[in-house]
Design an enzyme around this catalytic site. Sequence first.
Site, PDB file in Angstrom:
ATOM      1  N   SER A   1      25.205 143.750 -54.169  1.00 14.93           N
ATOM      2  CA  SER A   1      24.625 143.091 -53.005  1.00 14.93           C
ATOM      3  C   SER A   1      23.124 143.150 -53.195  1.00 14.93           C
ATOM      4  O   SER A   1      22.615 143.977 -53.960  1.00 14.93           O
ATOM      5  CB  SER A   1      25.022 143.842 -51.726  1.00 14.93           C
ATOM      6  OG  SER A   1      24.225 143.453 -50.621  1.00 14.93           O
TER       7      SER A   1
ATOM      8  N   TYR B   1      26.639 151.591 -46.837  1.00 14.17           N
ATOM      9  CA  TYR B   1      26.742 150.366 -47.629  1.00 14.17           C
ATOM     10  C   TYR B   1      25.616 150.284 -48.662  1.00 14.17           C
ATOM     11  O   TYR B   1      25.850 149.996 -49.839  1.00 14.17           O
ATOM     12  CB  TYR B   1      26.696 149.164 -46.688  1.00 14.17           C
ATOM     13  CG  TYR B   1      27.005 147.830 -47.333  1.00 14.17           C
ATOM     14  CD1 TYR B   1      28.322 147.430 -47.534  1.00 14.17           C
ATOM     15  CD2 TYR B   1      25.987 146.967 -47.730  1.00 14.17           C
ATOM     16  CE1 TYR B   1      28.613 146.201 -48.108  1.00 14.17           C
ATOM     17  CE2 TYR B   1      26.273 145.744 -48.305  1.00 14.17           C
ATOM     18  CZ  TYR B   1      27.589 145.366 -48.496  1.00 14.17           C
ATOM     19  OH  TYR B   1      27.872 144.154 -49.074  1.00 14.17           O
TER      20      TYR B   1
END
Length: 260
Positions: free
Chosen positions: A142, A155
């Site tokens: 990401s 995350y």
Amino acid sequence: MLKGKTALVTGSTSGIGLGIAQALARQGAHIVLNGFGDVDGPRAQVLAAGQAHGIRVEHHGADMSRPADIEDMHRFATDRFGRVDILVNNAGIQHVASVQDFPVERWDAIIAINLTSAFHTTRLALPGMLANNWGRIINVASVHGLVASAQKSAYVAAKHGIVGLTKVTALENATTGVTCNAICPGWVLTPLVQKQVDAKAAEHGLSNEDAKKLLLGEKEPSMQFTTPEELGELAVFFCSPAANNVRGVAWNMDGGWAAQ
């Protein structure tokens, strides 16, 4: 280009994983899908994408937080197809909270599914790839593997970890035909991100479209979502001969997010 090869794509019954599976199928790869929910719909989409090449599509419902399930999935893939040539680590979950309020069990689940699962799939796939002197490991990280955002400690930690794992895997296999690279998307309108759009719309009393603009405007200069199809084509590039010496990169497709 990938006829006769097999790709295992985790978290591939929707969103980014499904887009990557379809792109690899269009190049002739057999596909092992993984994920929960509807399976028949995604399988039909992937079969349609690879119809011209007569590909086969299987599904394994491994819970990616469980090492034993992951080992069973790898055995399943090798029993069906002989080996895994392309591994796409895409499975992921999200939870948003400040560090002091972050539920411990959510932290553990995010690290297990978003990071530790990729270690297990990689360690299992590497021997077969090395024996064949060809393999592609593609980790879906990401932009949060490169930069941080508040409220996303687990995350961000997991995605930074994925980028680190990518680099180490690439270095350890740098003289072989096995490459490892990471894709770092910005906002992609997956079911996971749609939940964040819905929450923003409710919080600010906005329409869904205005909430999307607000979400994009906070981070992504292009003001447009990256699509699963675009990410799939990047995965295809990583599998191509042109990428034989692309090793250990974290390739952001983020509309300029990390350039700021």
